[in-house]
Design a protein around this motif. Structure first.
Motif, mmCIF file in Angstrom:
data_model
loop_
_atom_site.group_PDB
_atom_site.id
_atom_site.type_symbol
_atom_site.label_atom_id
_atom_site.label_comp_id
_atom_site.label_asym_id
_atom_site.label_seq_id
_atom_site.Cartn_x
_atom_site.Cartn_y
_atom_site.Cartn_z
ATOM 1 N N SER A 131 0.929 3.830 -3.138
ATOM 2 C CA SER A 131 0.875 5.181 -2.860
ATOM 3 C C SER A 131 1.604 6.225 -3.999
ATOM 4 C CB SER A 131 -0.128 5.678 -1.062
ATOM 5 O OG SER A 131 1.516 5.576 -0.907
ATOM 6 N N ALA A 132 2.294 5.743 -4.183
ATOM 7 C CA ALA A 132 3.990 6.739 -4.009
ATOM 8 C C ALA A 132 3.947 7.854 -3.810
ATOM 9 C CB ALA A 132 3.193 7.182 -5.505
ATOM 10 N N SER A 133 4.052 7.545 -2.398
ATOM 11 C CA SER A 133 4.730 8.858 -1.755
ATOM 12 C C SER A 133 5.768 8.433 -1.101
ATOM 13 C CB SER A 133 3.443 8.477 0.155
ATOM 14 O OG SER A 133 3.949 9.596 1.206
ATOM 15 N N ARG A 134 6.252 9.296 -1.132
ATOM 16 C CA ARG A 134 8.164 9.341 -1.321
ATOM 17 C C ARG A 134 7.957 9.950 0.226
ATOM 18 N NH1 ARG A 134 10.915 13.683 -5.093
ATOM 19 N NH2 ARG A 134 9.616 15.039 -4.273
ATOM 20 N N SER A 135 8.166 10.557 1.228
ATOM 21 C CA SER A 135 7.877 10.306 2.608
ATOM 22 C C SER A 135 7.271 8.704 3.410
ATOM 23 C CB SER A 135 7.237 11.832 3.562
ATOM 24 O OG SER A 135 6.182 12.050 2.920
ATOM 25 N N GLY A 136 6.438 8.849 2.847
ATOM 26 C CA GLY A 136 5.844 7.390 3.825
ATOM 27 C C GLY A 136 6.448 6.486 3.208
ATOM 28 N N LEU A 137 6.971 5.909 2.177
ATOM 29 C CA LEU A 137 8.096 5.676 2.223
ATOM 30 C C LEU A 137 9.181 5.504 2.688
ATOM 31 C CD1 LEU A 137 9.171 2.720 0.804
ATOM 32 C CD2 LEU A 137 10.190 3.923 -0.961
ATOM 33 N N LEU A 138 10.091 6.280 2.753
ATOM 34 C CA LEU A 138 11.004 5.884 4.130
ATOM 35 C C LEU A 138 10.695 6.220 5.539
ATOM 36 C CD1 LEU A 138 13.960 8.036 5.131
ATOM 37 C CD2 LEU A 138 13.054 9.574 4.904
ATOM 38 N N GLY A 162 0.769 -1.491 -0.090
ATOM 39 C CA GLY A 162 -0.271 0.072 -0.329
ATOM 40 C C GLY A 162 0.970 1.391 0.238
ATOM 41 N N ILE A 163 1.803 1.315 0.631
ATOM 42 C CA ILE A 163 2.522 2.666 0.429
ATOM 43 C C ILE A 163 3.375 2.614 -0.533
ATOM 44 C CG2 ILE A 163 5.060 3.583 1.377
ATOM 45 C CD1 ILE A 163 3.579 3.630 3.709
#
Length: 386
Positions: free
Chosen positions: A194-201, A190-191
């Protein structure tokens, strides 16, 4: 009472997409009613309700908002009044969580199952619903709407919070370990979706904190550390296979104009803080005050500072900063020892880059509930568990 708390939190999350006031109001009323019921039960039993030091800073924040109103400090009394109600709801959730800390295991299982189910639904919806929430309701957007989360970073923050809980279940529930671990892989997927860079980090940081907490607590020793690390690596790979990684890769290698806009917003927020460092402009007043200090017209309505900690200081001044530092400082070692509460640390750190604790009161309450439960409940994992 633990089931009622879960249902209240789940209702709040599932209605995050609703813009009308009734959604957040119904959640807040539910939280306050549960707190009142807990008080009545304690009085009927002839003993005082349970209290924990973590509740003090949460109680101090709405009290400080009332002081801002009484002394005329707030430049926006209406929004300050609304912020007081929001923080009263956060306190009510934490208060109930303290009362049901003995049932933390049940709540943890409910939250883990809810999180995995919602993550799967959210990814399917994102790929097939064209921006409609639960395939039924218009969200106002046409893409990257994940379940009730109309902002992809909020969904990533939800995953950061829930993923350590699901991983913890795979440690303590050996009969269903593979099932829970698969659920964690879906969450990590899901991370990526979402293509969330801060989320992946921050998700990777949450995994690192989880591994470190397991080692420091003694739950994971010797070769088990290597096996768990390998398992987490496989989890990341499995998530990438399930959800794909091209969207995240494109955002990691490409320029995100919105991220560039955060820097002038942060600088303008610092200018607000320099104007009133001691008392702030009033809880909830940021959208009204910000335009007077904006050093750059970004062409958009700026409702938040895109940084939780800066906004807390701008609105609440030194008392608000001390309250949040006090809550975080008291909770952090307990969250680390619990292992499953490490997701809260990731979300609070995410607040240095974004606003997980603003605009969506129900999600902020969920973060506070998980923090309180994991910090006040008994630890369940011992070296023998693995």
């Amino acid at each position: 009472m633990s089931t009622a708390l879960f249902l209240c939190l789940a209702w709040g999350i599932l209605t995050l997409w609703v813009r009308d006031r009734w959604a957040v109001s119904s959640f807040q009323v539910g939280a306050l009613v549960l707190a009142a019921i807990s008080l009545v039960r304690s009085w009927k039993d002839g003993k005082p309700p349970r209290w924990h030091p973590l509740l003090w800073p949460l109680a101090a924040i709405p009290a400080w908002g009332l002081v801002q109103l009484a002394l005329g400090i707030s430049v926006d009394p209406w929004n300050t009044s609304e912020a007081i109600l929001i923080w009263a709801g956060h306190f009510a959730v934490a208060f109930v969580a303290v009362q049901v800390a003995g049932e933390a295991r049940r709540l943890r299982i409910l939250l883990a199952g809810f999180g995995v189910t919602l993550a799967v639904e959210s990814m399917m919806q994102c790929w097939t619903a064209g921006g409609r929430v639960f395939w039924l309701f218009d969200s106002g957007y046409t893409e990257r709407v994940f379940g009730p989360f109309v902002y992809h970073n909020k969904f990533a923050q939800f995953v950061e919070l829930i993923m350590p809980i699901v991983l913890f279940q795979s440690m303590v529930d050996r009969k269903r370990a593979l099932l829970w671990f698969t659920g964690a892989a879906l969450l990590f997927g899901g991370i990526l979706a979402s293509a969330s860079r801060s989320g992946l980090l921050l998700a990777l940081l949450a995994l690192g904190l989880f591994l470190a907490a397991g080692f420091v607590s003694g739950a994971v020793r010797g070769r088990a550390v290597l096996w768990l690390a390998l398992g987490l690596a496989l989890l990341c790979a499995g998530g990438a296979v399930l959800a794909g990684w091209t969207g995240t890769l494109e955002r990691l290698t490409g320029l995100d104009p919105r991220f560039d806009l955060r820097v002038p917003i942060w600088k303008s927020t610092l200018a607000m803080i320099r104007e009133r460092p001691g008392v702030g402009f009033g809880l909830g007043s940021f959208p009204i005050v910000y335009p007077a200090y904006a050093e750059l017209d970004v062409g958009l309505t700026v409702n938040t500072a895109h940084q939780d900690w800066l906004q807390w200081v701008a609105e609440g001044g030194l008392p608000m900063l001390l309250a949040m530092l006090g809550f975080t400082g008291m909770a952090a070692p307990r969250l680390f020892r619990s292992i499953w509460g490490t997701g809260v640390l990731a979300v609070l750190l995410h607040g240095l880059l974004d606003y997980p604790m603003h605009q969506t009161p129900a999600f902020a309450s969920l973060v506070i509930a998980v923090a309180t439960l994991s910090a006040t409940s008994e630890h369940e994992v011992s070296p023998r568990s693995l």
